[in-house]
Design a protein around this motif. Structure first.
Motif, PDB file in Angstrom:
ATOM      1  N   MET A  11      96.174  21.471  44.882  1.00 41.28           N
ATOM      2  CA  MET A  11      95.717  20.382  45.977  1.00 41.28           C
ATOM      3  C   MET A  11      96.707  19.355  46.861  1.00 41.28           C
ATOM      4  SD  MET A  11      92.165  18.512  45.074  1.00 41.28           S
ATOM      5  CE  MET A  11      91.471  17.593  45.472  1.00 41.28           C
ATOM      6  N   PHE A  15      96.672  11.724  48.082  1.00 36.71           N
ATOM      7  CA  PHE A  15      96.146  10.491  47.081  1.00 36.71           C
ATOM      8  C   PHE A  15      97.230   9.044  47.306  1.00 36.71           C
ATOM      9  CE2 PHE A  15      97.070  15.251  45.815  1.00 36.71           C
ATOM     10  CZ  PHE A  15      95.850  15.142  45.547  1.00 36.71           C
ATOM     11  N   VAL A  18      94.309   8.149  44.521  1.00 35.15           N
ATOM     12  CA  VAL A  18      93.353   9.415  44.686  1.00 35.15           C
ATOM     13  C   VAL A  18      92.486   8.962  44.109  1.00 35.15           C
ATOM     14  CG1 VAL A  18      94.128   8.554  41.640  1.00 35.15           C
ATOM     15  CG2 VAL A  18      93.372  10.718  42.676  1.00 35.15           C
ATOM     16  N   HIS A  22      88.259  13.496  44.698  1.00 32.74           N
ATOM     17  CA  HIS A  22      89.138  14.200  45.060  1.00 32.74           C
ATOM     18  C   HIS A  22      89.232  14.950  43.077  1.00 32.74           C
ATOM     19  CE1 HIS A  22      92.009  11.989  47.262  1.00 32.74           C
ATOM     20  NE2 HIS A  22      91.844  12.848  47.911  1.00 32.74           N
ATOM     21  N   ALA A  26      88.784  19.052  42.571  1.00 33.93           N
ATOM     22  CA  ALA A  26      89.442  20.139  42.409  1.00 33.93           C
ATOM     23  C   ALA A  26      88.491  21.003  40.936  1.00 33.93           C
ATOM     24  CB  ALA A  26      90.825  19.101  41.138  1.00 33.93           C
ATOM     25  N   MET A  40      97.528  18.983  41.058  1.00 34.79           N
ATOM     26  CA  MET A  40      97.747  17.982  41.841  1.00 34.79           C
ATOM     27  C   MET A  40      98.912  17.730  42.598  1.00 34.79           C
ATOM     28  SD  MET A  40      94.263  17.865  41.862  1.00 34.79           S
ATOM     29  CE  MET A  40      93.779  15.890  42.013  1.00 34.79           C
ATOM     30  N   VAL A  64      98.085   9.209  40.078  1.00 37.07           N
ATOM     31  CA  VAL A  64      97.594  11.071  40.036  1.00 37.07           C
ATOM     32  C   VAL A  64      97.611  11.250  38.373  1.00 37.07           C
ATOM     33  CG1 VAL A  64      97.847  13.141  40.601  1.00 37.07           C
ATOM     34  CG2 VAL A  64      97.607  12.161  42.300  1.00 37.07           C
ATOM     35  N   ILE A  68      94.631  12.044  36.248  1.00 36.07           N
ATOM     36  CA  ILE A  68      94.221  13.437  34.759  1.00 36.07           C
ATOM     37  C   ILE A  68      94.570  13.939  33.838  1.00 36.07           C
ATOM     38  CG2 ILE A  68      94.872  14.625  38.051  1.00 36.07           C
ATOM     39  CD1 ILE A  68      97.572  15.846  37.089  1.00 36.07           C
ATOM     40  N   LEU A  74      94.326  20.292  34.409  1.00 32.87           N
ATOM     41  CA  LEU A  74      95.386  19.414  36.029  1.00 32.87           C
ATOM     42  C   LEU A  74      96.464  19.110  35.823  1.00 32.87           C
ATOM     43  CD1 LEU A  74      92.180  16.957  37.400  1.00 32.87           C
ATOM     44  CD2 LEU A  74      92.873  19.072  38.438  1.00 32.87           C
TER      45      LEU A  74
END
Length: 204
Positions: A11, A15, A18, A22, A26, A40, A64, A68, A74
């Motif tokens: 993906m 971001f 992010v 998003h 995902a 990501m 990010v 995650i 992720l």
């Protein structure tokens, strides 16, 4: 694309920052296609987004990573971290396949990108390096999308599937504008991302 031991979704995005949509997209890809992980991929210098970035690459990657950190499937992919002028999707996918020969990559793209795909750099190479997942929103005509998929599959010998998209209308640009106007964004991004933005005084 030989028999693969792992199925990984890619993906990509600026971001910047992010946000919750998003993460929801995902999750949808992970569940709908029974993937092992979603990577990501913060874009380095995407050619189609010249001069639009607000936060630097390190900040976007840190956001990010924070977003995650509690979602096991992720992962952060930093392959576009280098300072080269532009990063093209075909180069990134080729690099990932060389590095991970036992992996089948699923590249997540917006449905709008299907109609611009002929203008991408090396669409034929992209089609051979991954399976394409087209994220379709409610306002898109399903029939029009399916016709376009058939067209691209025939032209590039591509494999393209429709990814059902959560109906969340969030855009990074709107978040940046809200922050510039000192509006609350806590409902749009994970709490740790909102805290990071506030601490770093980003987008102000």
């Amino acid at each position: 694309m030989a028999d693969a031991e792992k199925r990984i979704g890619i993906m990509g995005g600026t971001f910047d920052p992010v946000h919750n949509a998003h993460l929801a997209l995902a999750k949808q890809a992970y569940e709908q296609f029974s993937l092992d992980e979603i990577w990501m991929l913060p874009n380095g210098n995407p050619p189609h987004k010249k001069d639009t970035r607000q936060a630097d690459m390190e900040c976007r990657m840190e956001m990010v990573q924070l977003a995650i950190r509690d979602i096991p499937y992720l992962k952060l992919c930093d392959v576009e971290r280098s300072g080269q002028e532009y990063h093209y999707t075909y180069e990134t996918l080729r690099q990932l396949n060389q590095k991970h020969p036992d992996t089948l990559f699923y590249f997540i793209m917006g449905a709008d990108s299907l109609f611009e795909f002929d203008n991408w750099k090396e669409p034929g190479i992209i089609s051979q390096e991954c399976i394409l997942l087209a994220a379709v929103r409610d306002h898109c005509s399903r029939g029009k999308i399916e016709n376009r998929i058939r067209e691209l599959e025939k032209r590039y010998d591509a494999v393209i599937h429709i990814l059902n998209t959560p109906n969340m209308d969030i855009a990074s640009e709107d978040i940046r504008e809200a922050l510039a106007e000192k509006k609350d964004i806590s409902h749009l991004v994970p709490a740790v991302v909102a805290q990071y933005i506030s601490r770093k005084r980003l987008y102000q």
